[in-house]
Design an enzyme around this catalytic site. Structure first.
Site, PDB file in Angstrom:
ATOM      1  N   GLU A  42      -2.622  -1.818  -3.175  1.00  0.00           N
ATOM      2  CA  GLU A  42      -3.736  -1.109  -2.553  1.00  0.00           C
ATOM      3  C   GLU A  42      -3.483   0.389  -2.606  1.00  0.00           C
ATOM      4  OE1 GLU A  42      -4.775  -4.301   1.032  1.00  0.00           O
ATOM      5  OE2 GLU A  42      -3.786  -2.392   1.490  1.00  0.00           O
ATOM      6  N   HIS A  46      -7.827  -6.930   7.123  1.00  0.00           N
ATOM      7  CA  HIS A  46      -7.674  -5.962   8.200  1.00  0.00           C
ATOM      8  C   HIS A  46      -7.880  -6.633   9.553  1.00  0.00           C
ATOM      9  CE1 HIS A  46      -6.817  -1.691   8.933  1.00  0.00           C
ATOM     10  NE2 HIS A  46      -7.361  -1.926  10.109  1.00  0.00           N
ATOM     11  N   ASP A  47      -6.800  -6.708  10.304  1.00  0.00           N
ATOM     12  CA  ASP A  47      -6.782  -7.260  11.661  1.00  0.00           C
ATOM     13  C   ASP A  47      -7.099  -8.754  11.725  1.00  0.00           C
ATOM     14  OD1 ASP A  47      -6.001  -4.837  12.611  1.00  0.00           O
ATOM     15  OD2 ASP A  47      -7.893  -4.318  13.573  1.00  0.00           O
ATOM     16  N   THR A  83      -4.090   4.030   9.031  1.00  0.00           N
ATOM     17  CA  THR A  83      -4.327   2.756   8.360  1.00  0.00           C
ATOM     18  C   THR A  83      -5.747   2.774   7.808  1.00  0.00           C
ATOM     19  OG1 THR A  83      -4.242   0.347   8.603  1.00  0.00           O
ATOM     20  CG2 THR A  83      -5.147   1.592  10.449  1.00  0.00           C
ATOM     21  N   GLY A 116      -1.071  -8.469   7.003  1.00  0.00           N
ATOM     22  CA  GLY A 116       0.245  -7.876   7.159  1.00  0.00           C
ATOM     23  C   GLY A 116       0.678  -7.731   8.601  1.00  0.00           C
ATOM     24  N   HIS A 117       0.067  -6.808   9.321  1.00  0.00           N
ATOM     25  CA  HIS A 117       0.542  -6.443  10.653  1.00  0.00           C
ATOM     26  C   HIS A 117       0.659  -7.650  11.580  1.00  0.00           C
ATOM     27  CE1 HIS A 117       1.235  -3.746  14.061  1.00  0.00           C
ATOM     28  NE2 HIS A 117       0.426  -4.531  14.743  1.00  0.00           N
ATOM     29  N   HIS A 170       0.867  -1.184   0.000  1.00  0.00           N
ATOM     30  CA  HIS A 170       0.000   0.000   0.000  1.00  0.00           C
ATOM     31  C   HIS A 170       0.901   1.231   0.000  1.00  0.00           C
ATOM     32  CE1 HIS A 170      -3.889   2.009   1.676  1.00  0.00           C
ATOM     33  NE2 HIS A 170      -3.166   2.886   1.011  1.00  0.00           N
TER      34      HIS A 170
END
Length: 238
Positions: A70, A190-191, A100, A213-214, A43
């Site tokens: 993204e 996401h999450d 984010t 990712g995270h 991203h």
């Protein structure tokens, strides 16, 4: 089979914190593929606080799985995507200063704009996905934009999951079925993590792709990148 796309933004964040080229973003992407990732996601934000635009150009030369870019479809993003021609372009409604991604598109209000952007990206040869909230009202308008897929914004699911996983997943199951009926491909992100991923896949077995990712990079600090990617892959093999 749901594909795992590894978002490597956090690798770039770590590199940028110190300068130089350690860790090497390109090498990590190559290794992630070798370890089982079925896609690489980036991203590139306007301030280049993690992935830089040059990174995107460099990654385009080496990624052999599905490259997913993204971003908010401003002029620079559109020019970059049309130059690189990734397998997938994922449109997110983030303003430039967003920490984010924190919401999906209002496909009712922005339908005409998205329709033009989707057409432009598809003409360039990209599959297009639109980041979207789990609200049924946004799905038919999303279909009208001409997008190939939608990506479910899963932070609300992740937040509620520890308290009530059935309640957390219910709206996602409902809109996933709507997407399927409309002929839209279905991504999610996401999450998502090792705790909540398998349940989401169990409830929505026809997910095409998850982008993580995270949490994955955090887990890799303890388990190692190769082992972590395989752990996430196993969560999807149900």
């Amino acid at each position: 089979m749901t594909k795992l796309s590894v978002n490597i933004n956090k690798i770039a964040t770590l590199r940028n914190a110190r300068g130089g080229n350690n860790p090497n973003v390109v090498q990590v992407a190559k290794d992630a593929e070798r370890f089982g990732a079925e896609g690489i996601t980036v991203h590139p934000r306007p301030d280049e606080r993690h992935i830089r635009y040059q990174d995107v150009l460099d990654l385009a030369e080496v990624v052999t799985t599905e490259f997913n870019i993204e971003g908010y479809p401003d002029k620079r993003y559109m020019e970059l995507v049309k130059l690189v021609k990734p397998a997938q372009a994922t449109l997110v409604p983030d303003p430039p200063d967003a920490l984010t991604s924190n919401t999906g598109w209002d496909t009712i209000t922005h339908q005409s704009m998205l329709q033009d952007i989707v057409a432009e990206l598809k003409e360039a040869g990209c599959r297009v996905s639109i980041f979207i909230n789990p609200e049924s009202k946004y799905f038919e308008p999303a279909k009208e934009t001409g997008t190939d897929r939608v990506e479910l914004y899963t932070e609300p699911y992740a937040v509620l999951f520890p308290k009530d996983r059935e309640k957390a997943v219910q709206p996602y199951v409902e809109v996933a079925n709507i997407a399927r009926e409309l002929g839209l491909g279905l991504n999610a992100g996401h999450d998502l993590d090792l705790n909540n991923l398998a349940f989401l896949k169990h409830k929505i077995p026809f997910l095409d792709e998850v982008s993580i990712g995270h949490a994955l990079i955090c887990d890799a600090l303890y388990y190692g990148l190769e082992n972590t990617i395989q752990m996430y892959r196993r969560r999807l093999e149900i």
